[in-house]
Design a protein around this motif. Structure first.
Motif, short mmCIF file in Angstrom:
data_model
loop_
_atom_site.label_atom_id
_atom_site.label_comp_id
_atom_site.label_asym_id
_atom_site.label_seq_id
_atom_site.Cartn_x
_atom_site.Cartn_y
_atom_site.Cartn_z
N PHE A 102 -9.23 8.26 17.76
CA PHE A 102 -8.02 8.09 18.57
C PHE A 102 -7.44 9.45 18.96
N LEU A 103 -7.39 10.38 18.01
CA LEU A 103 -6.86 11.71 18.32
C LEU A 103 -7.76 12.42 19.34
N GLY A 104 -9.07 12.23 19.22
CA GLY A 104 -9.99 12.79 20.20
C GLY A 104 -9.74 12.24 21.59
N VAL A 105 -9.49 10.94 21.67
CA VAL A 105 -9.17 10.31 22.96
C VAL A 105 -7.87 10.89 23.52
N LEU A 106 -6.88 11.07 22.66
CA LEU A 106 -5.62 11.67 23.11
C LEU A 106 -5.83 13.09 23.63
N VAL A 107 -6.66 13.86 22.94
CA VAL A 107 -6.94 15.23 23.40
C VAL A 107 -7.62 15.19 24.77
N TRP A 108 -8.67 14.40 24.88
CA TRP A 108 -9.44 14.34 26.12
C TRP A 108 -8.58 13.88 27.30
N TYR A 109 -7.95 12.72 27.15
CA TYR A 109 -7.17 12.19 28.27
C TYR A 109 -5.86 12.94 28.47
N GLY A 110 -5.34 13.53 27.41
CA GLY A 110 -4.15 14.36 27.56
C GLY A 110 -4.43 15.59 28.40
N ILE A 111 -5.61 16.19 28.19
CA ILE A 111 -6.00 17.34 29.01
C ILE A 111 -6.16 16.92 30.46
N LEU A 112 -6.81 15.78 30.67
CA LEU A 112 -6.97 15.29 32.04
C LEU A 112 -5.62 15.00 32.71
N MET A 113 -4.72 14.39 31.97
CA MET A 113 -3.41 14.05 32.52
C MET A 113 -2.60 15.31 32.82
N ALA A 114 -2.65 16.28 31.92
CA ALA A 114 -1.94 17.53 32.16
C ALA A 114 -2.53 18.25 33.37
N GLY A 115 -3.84 18.16 33.52
CA GLY A 115 -4.48 18.77 34.68
C GLY A 115 -4.04 18.13 35.99
N ARG A 116 -3.92 16.80 35.97
CA ARG A 116 -3.46 16.09 37.18
C ARG A 116 -2.01 16.41 37.51
N ALA A 117 -1.22 16.70 36.50
CA ALA A 117 0.21 16.96 36.71
C ALA A 117 0.48 18.44 37.00
N GLN A 118 -0.56 19.25 37.00
CA GLN A 118 -0.40 20.69 37.18
C GLN A 118 0.37 21.05 38.45
N SER A 119 0.11 20.34 39.53
CA SER A 119 0.75 20.69 40.80
C SER A 119 2.15 20.08 40.96
N GLN A 120 2.50 19.14 40.08
CA GLN A 120 3.84 18.54 40.17
C GLN A 120 4.85 19.48 39.52
N ARG A 121 5.97 19.63 40.14
CA ARG A 121 7.00 20.55 39.64
C ARG A 121 8.23 19.77 39.17
N VAL A 122 8.87 20.26 38.14
CA VAL A 122 10.16 19.72 37.70
C VAL A 122 11.21 20.44 38.54
N ALA A 123 11.91 19.68 39.35
CA ALA A 123 12.80 20.27 40.36
C ALA A 123 13.86 21.20 39.76
N MET A 124 14.51 20.77 38.73
CA MET A 124 15.62 21.56 38.19
C MET A 124 15.15 22.82 37.47
N LEU A 125 13.91 22.82 36.99
CA LEU A 125 13.42 23.94 36.19
C LEU A 125 12.39 24.81 36.91
N ASP A 126 11.82 24.28 37.97
CA ASP A 126 10.74 24.95 38.70
C ASP A 126 9.59 25.34 37.77
N VAL A 127 9.19 24.38 36.93
CA VAL A 127 8.00 24.53 36.09
C VAL A 127 7.10 23.33 36.34
N SER A 128 5.86 23.48 35.98
CA SER A 128 4.89 22.40 36.18
C SER A 128 5.14 21.27 35.19
N MET A 129 4.92 20.04 35.64
CA MET A 129 5.00 18.88 34.73
C MET A 129 3.95 18.97 33.63
N ALA A 130 2.90 19.75 33.88
CA ALA A 130 1.84 19.91 32.88
C ALA A 130 2.38 20.49 31.58
#
Length: 166
Positions: A102-130
């Protein structure tokens, strides 16, 4: 070699536990700042709410390793206690294996999800959602030493007698 790995694992668990506690303290302080700016100054500091939320997310995932190490995650003691003593250790082994998968699945899909969110920005902070999503794979990776150390204790029979050998 095993002693060095054990020491490194214990140090990793302590480090993530302390980091989680620090992040929780920061989140508490930021929520207080949010309340003061909103109700005393009449102009809410929106950024403090977002940073506090991020700190809570990170602290939750970071503390998982310490929770596994201490055996405070949801136990299956009742089911295990119904089984004969020789089978109980095999249940612990199965649970450890499933937890690591389960932890391995979280690592794998968490990396994928963070990668997909890389270009999304948090408006108030101007940082990536990743930055927020990275807590999932990082926390899961940091939880592995806690799981392995707890399992080592179970294999050695050094957990409480009622936990393994009822």
């Amino acid at each position: 070699m095993l002693k060095a790995l054990t020491s490194a694992g214990e140090a990793a668990v302590r480090l993530t536990h302390n980091a989680a506690a620090l992040l929780l303290a920061i989140a508490t302080l930021l929520v207080f700042v949010q309340v003061v700016t909103r109700f005393v100054l009449g102009d809410a500091a929106v950024w403090s709410e977002l940073v506090a939320r991020g700190a809570i997310i990170w602290s939750t995932f970071l503390v998982a390793g310490a929770a596994f190490r201490a055996g405070t995650m949801i136990p299956i003691d009742f089911i295990r206690s119904l089984l004969p003593a020789p089978i109980q250790l095999w249940v612990v082994r199965l649970v450890t294996l499933l937890t690591l998968i389960f932890l391995g699945v979280l690592v794998w899909y968490g990396i994928l999800m963070a990668g997909r969110a890389q270009s999304q920005r948090v408006a108030m902070l101007d940082v990536s959602m990743a930055v927020f999503y990275a807590a999932i794979p990082f926390g899961a990776l940091c939880a592995i030493p806690g799981v392995l150390l707890r399992h080592r204790d179970a294999e050695r029979g050094s957990l409480h007698d009622e936990e393994i050998h009822e």
